[in-house]
Design an enzyme around this catalytic site. Sequence first.
Site, PDB file in Angstrom:
ATOM      1  N   ASN A 102       6.127  -1.414  11.279  1.00 21.30           N
ATOM      2  CA  ASN A 102       5.340  -0.944  10.140  1.00 21.30           C
ATOM      3  C   ASN A 102       5.630  -1.840   8.920  1.00 21.30           C
ATOM      4  O   ASN A 102       6.305  -2.864   9.056  1.00 21.30           O
ATOM      5  CB  ASN A 102       5.697   0.523   9.858  1.00 21.30           C
ATOM      6  CG  ASN A 102       4.499   1.307   9.357  1.00 21.30           C
ATOM      7  OD1 ASN A 102       3.771   0.836   8.480  1.00 21.30           O
ATOM      8  ND2 ASN A 102       4.274   2.492   9.895  1.00 21.30           N
ATOM      9  N   LYS A 153       6.144   3.892  16.768  1.00 22.41           N
ATOM     10  CA  LYS A 153       6.043   2.787  15.794  1.00 22.41           C
ATOM     11  C   LYS A 153       7.208   2.868  14.821  1.00 22.41           C
ATOM     12  O   LYS A 153       7.421   3.892  14.172  1.00 22.41           O
ATOM     13  CB  LYS A 153       4.713   2.874  15.046  1.00 22.41           C
ATOM     14  CG  LYS A 153       4.512   1.703  14.092  1.00 22.41           C
ATOM     15  CD  LYS A 153       3.069   1.577  13.666  1.00 22.41           C
ATOM     16  CE  LYS A 153       2.864   0.436  12.706  1.00 22.41           C
ATOM     17  NZ  LYS A 153       1.459   0.284  12.330  1.00 22.41           N
ATOM     18  N   ASN A 181       5.395   5.919   3.084  1.00 21.88           N
ATOM     19  CA  ASN A 181       4.662   6.642   2.041  1.00 21.88           C
ATOM     20  C   ASN A 181       4.561   8.146   2.240  1.00 21.88           C
ATOM     21  O   ASN A 181       3.847   8.823   1.512  1.00 21.88           O
ATOM     22  CB  ASN A 181       3.258   6.031   1.905  1.00 21.88           C
ATOM     23  CG  ASN A 181       3.338   4.545   1.621  1.00 21.88           C
ATOM     24  OD1 ASN A 181       4.112   4.121   0.763  1.00 21.88           O
ATOM     25  ND2 ASN A 181       2.574   3.744   2.338  1.00 21.88           N
ATOM     26  N   THR A 182       5.231   8.654   3.270  1.00 18.24           N
ATOM     27  CA  THR A 182       5.297  10.111   3.456  1.00 18.24           C
ATOM     28  C   THR A 182       6.770  10.498   3.370  1.00 18.24           C
ATOM     29  O   THR A 182       7.572  10.038   4.196  1.00 18.24           O
ATOM     30  CB  THR A 182       4.699  10.515   4.824  1.00 18.24           C
ATOM     31  OG1 THR A 182       3.311  10.199   4.794  1.00 18.24           O
ATOM     32  CG2 THR A 182       4.866  11.994   5.118  1.00 18.24           C
ATOM     33  N   ASN A 202       0.842  -1.206   0.000  1.00 10.11           N
ATOM     34  CA  ASN A 202       0.000   0.000   0.000  1.00 10.11           C
ATOM     35  C   ASN A 202       0.868   1.243   0.000  1.00 10.11           C
ATOM     36  O   ASN A 202       1.975   1.260   0.534  1.00 10.11           O
ATOM     37  CB  ASN A 202      -0.962  -0.017   1.204  1.00 10.11           C
ATOM     38  CG  ASN A 202      -0.408   0.728   2.406  1.00 10.11           C
ATOM     39  OD1 ASN A 202      -0.511   1.955   2.497  1.00 10.11           O
ATOM     40  ND2 ASN A 202       0.223   0.000   3.318  1.00 10.11           N
ATOM     41  N   PHE A 217      -1.173   8.415   4.051  1.00 13.97           N
ATOM     42  CA  PHE A 217      -1.911   9.149   5.095  1.00 13.97           C
ATOM     43  C   PHE A 217      -3.106   9.921   4.545  1.00 13.97           C
ATOM     44  O   PHE A 217      -3.215  11.143   4.717  1.00 13.97           O
ATOM     45  CB  PHE A 217      -0.995  10.137   5.847  1.00 13.97           C
ATOM     46  CG  PHE A 217       0.028   9.517   6.760  1.00 13.97           C
ATOM     47  CD1 PHE A 217      -0.056   8.200   7.159  1.00 13.97           C
ATOM     48  CD2 PHE A 217       1.079  10.280   7.248  1.00 13.97           C
ATOM     49  CE1 PHE A 217       0.894   7.633   8.009  1.00 13.97           C
ATOM     50  CE2 PHE A 217       2.035   9.744   8.102  1.00 13.97           C
ATOM     51  CZ  PHE A 217       1.945   8.416   8.479  1.00 13.97           C
ATOM     52  N   SER A 245       6.015   5.144   8.396  1.00 15.99           N
ATOM     53  CA  SER A 245       5.331   4.873   7.134  1.00 15.99           C
ATOM     54  C   SER A 245       6.286   5.189   5.985  1.00 15.99           C
ATOM     55  O   SER A 245       6.926   6.244   5.980  1.00 15.99           O
ATOM     56  CB  SER A 245       4.079   5.740   7.007  1.00 15.99           C
ATOM     57  OG  SER A 245       3.649   5.711   5.663  1.00 15.99           O
TER      58      SER A 245
HETATM   59  C1  LIG Z   1      -3.475  -0.799   3.638  1.00 14.00           C
HETATM   60  C2  LIG Z   1      -2.613  -0.522   4.834  1.00 14.00           C
HETATM   61  C3  LIG Z   1      -2.624   0.756   5.401  1.00 14.00           C
HETATM   62  C4  LIG Z   1      -1.824   1.027   6.510  1.00 14.00           C
HETATM   63  N1  LIG Z   1      -1.861   2.276   7.080  1.00 14.00           N
HETATM   64  C5  LIG Z   1      -1.141   2.524   8.205  1.00 14.00           C
HETATM   65  C6  LIG Z   1      -1.218   3.773   8.859  1.00 14.00           C
HETATM   66  O1  LIG Z   1      -1.952   4.670   8.458  1.00 14.00           O
HETATM   67  N2  LIG Z   1      -0.447   3.961   9.969  1.00 14.00           N
HETATM   68  C7  LIG Z   1       0.371   2.995  10.481  1.00 14.00           C
HETATM   69  O2  LIG Z   1       1.024   3.214  11.498  1.00 14.00           O
HETATM   70  N3  LIG Z   1       0.443   1.785   9.884  1.00 14.00           N
HETATM   71  C8  LIG Z   1      -0.294   1.520   8.777  1.00 14.00           C
HETATM   72  N4  LIG Z   1      -0.224   0.290   8.184  1.00 14.00           N
HETATM   73  C9  LIG Z   1       0.710  -0.744   8.732  1.00 14.00           C
HETATM   74  C10 LIG Z   1       0.009  -1.720   9.664  1.00 14.00           C
HETATM   75  O3  LIG Z   1      -0.478  -1.063  10.805  1.00 14.00           O
HETATM   76  C11 LIG Z   1       0.974  -2.852  10.098  1.00 14.00           C
HETATM   77  O4  LIG Z   1       2.031  -2.266  10.817  1.00 14.00           O
HETATM   78  C12 LIG Z   1       1.539  -3.624   8.923  1.00 14.00           C
HETATM   79  O5  LIG Z   1       0.566  -3.806   7.930  1.00 14.00           O
HETATM   80  C13 LIG Z   1       2.062  -4.998   9.336  1.00 14.00           C
HETATM   81  O6  LIG Z   1       1.030  -5.819   9.848  1.00 14.00           O
HETATM   82  P1  LIG Z   1       0.282  -6.954   8.969  1.00 14.00           P
HETATM   83  O7  LIG Z   1       1.343  -7.778   8.314  1.00 14.00           O
HETATM   84  O8  LIG Z   1      -0.533  -7.719   9.964  1.00 14.00           O
HETATM   85  O9  LIG Z   1      -0.554  -6.235   7.992  1.00 14.00           O
HETATM   86  C14 LIG Z   1      -1.000  -0.004   7.063  1.00 14.00           C
HETATM   87  C15 LIG Z   1      -1.016  -1.273   6.494  1.00 14.00           C
HETATM   88  C16 LIG Z   1      -1.805  -1.540   5.396  1.00 14.00           C
HETATM   89  C17 LIG Z   1      -1.802  -2.934   4.807  1.00 14.00           C
END
Ligand SMILES: Cc1cc2nc3c(=O)[nH]c(=O)nc-3n(C[C@H](O)[C@H](O)[C@H](O)COP(=O)(O)O)c2cc1C
Length: 398
Positions: free
Chosen positions: A281, A250, A212-213, A144, A148, A210
């Site tokens: 993350n 995080k 993406n920023t 993804n 934000f 993140s």
């Molecule tokens: C579509 C998507 C959007 C995410 N957006 C955020 C976010 O806004 N802030 C954040 O701290 N982590 C974000 N994450 C990261 C998740 O909180 C998590 O740290 C990461 O996906 C690893 O966990 P998982 O393997 O169970 O998905 C996002 C993950 C995904 C897949």
Amino acid sequence: MTALSKLKSKMRSLFLVTTGAGVFFAGFNLLKGKDKFYDDFLMPLARKCPPETSHRLAVLGCKYKLFTGPKNEDPSILSTPFFNKQLKNPIGIAAGFDKQGEAIEGLDKIGFGLVEIGSVTPEAQPGNPTPRVFLLDSDQAIINRYGFNSEGHRVVFDRISDLKKGNNFKGILGINLGKNKTSPNALDDYVKGVNLFGPIADYLVINVSSPNTPGLRDLQGKQDLENLLTGVIEARNKLPVNNGVPVFVKIAPDLTKKDIEDISSVVLKGKCKVDGLIVSNTTIDKSKVSDAELAKEAGGLSGAPLKSKSTQLIAQMYAQTKGKIPIIGVGGVFSGSDAFEKIEAGASYVQLYTAFVYHGPPIVTKIKTELADILVEKGYKSVSEVVGKNYKKYLNNN
Ligand SMILES: Cc1cc2nc3c(=O)[nH]c(=O)nc-3n(C[C@H](O)[C@H](O)[C@H](O)COP(=O)(O)O)c2cc1C
């Protein structure tokens, strides 16, 4: 009635009966929360939609409480302390699913012990252009680059205030803070978040990881992190109410040994000491994904290919911080055994996101049941007994 109009009327009845039966079937199974219905029917169907549309529908499903939760109370062995509160279980929904704080009650009802919303930015911003979410089915992974997309502090704050007035939500609410893409001063953005959300959160998260920023992850550098956290902790300590609200940081999984040492020293240090870490993350390392086409997409990778990398970092951070602050472990958790590994490596709590996308709400009960069984089988009496018990096993896990 002509033969044609008879046929039309029969077709209409057939359509109504099958649609009705379909809606009934779907409704019945949604309410029953049957795993097979989700795995064989609903989730594959959802994956036919563009991923962002499915995400939106899933948030709405939670918001309107279409999904039922567990039939039974959580096994008492899963109940675990969280600062001065007690969680019914240590499994949370990770940030990024409910970015705007719309579905808090529904997520609680599904059975999560912690609900983390956000990331929320001070001003509303649209995020990156679409498409920006990609499902890598055969890898049980997601890339993804939402960037934000946020309705901004004020809208999310009002929504949570309304929820709190209703007094229906008794769970643990984490609020994950981000910064605006064009903001010239990151510290200002995070301090605004602490000041607004500190009084109403059970914990706050400073998200500096993140991918993406632009420039965000640079805030994990030693001096930048120290300056940022000093300002954040000072603001937290000055809050007129709830000035003990725990602050988590995080972090990204793509860190060098030196980064890990630096971050560990900063987060334990005097005026910038935080209360916990979230590890981790998404990763920018795509070497483990096989779907070559989608693997080229820019963004952060989550799900199964992230699992061992994040567990290794949990163990490393646990070792470096000597277990002095709790870790929320996240990355590729799909089963009770994955959650157990994260806890053995040093996590006190575990979150998931990608597994929820692939398997829907029943995965939460599945993980909790499996985790409770593992604990009993191994002769443990509580989750906290296991935290960091075997961290050395995971130090070179990748
Ligand atoms: C579509 C998507 C959007 C995410 N957006 C955020 C976010 O806004 N802030 C954040 O701290 N982590 C974000 N994450 C990261 C998740 O909180 C998590 O740290 C990461 O996906 C690893 O966990 P998982 O393997 O169970 O998905 C996002 C993950 C995904 C897949």
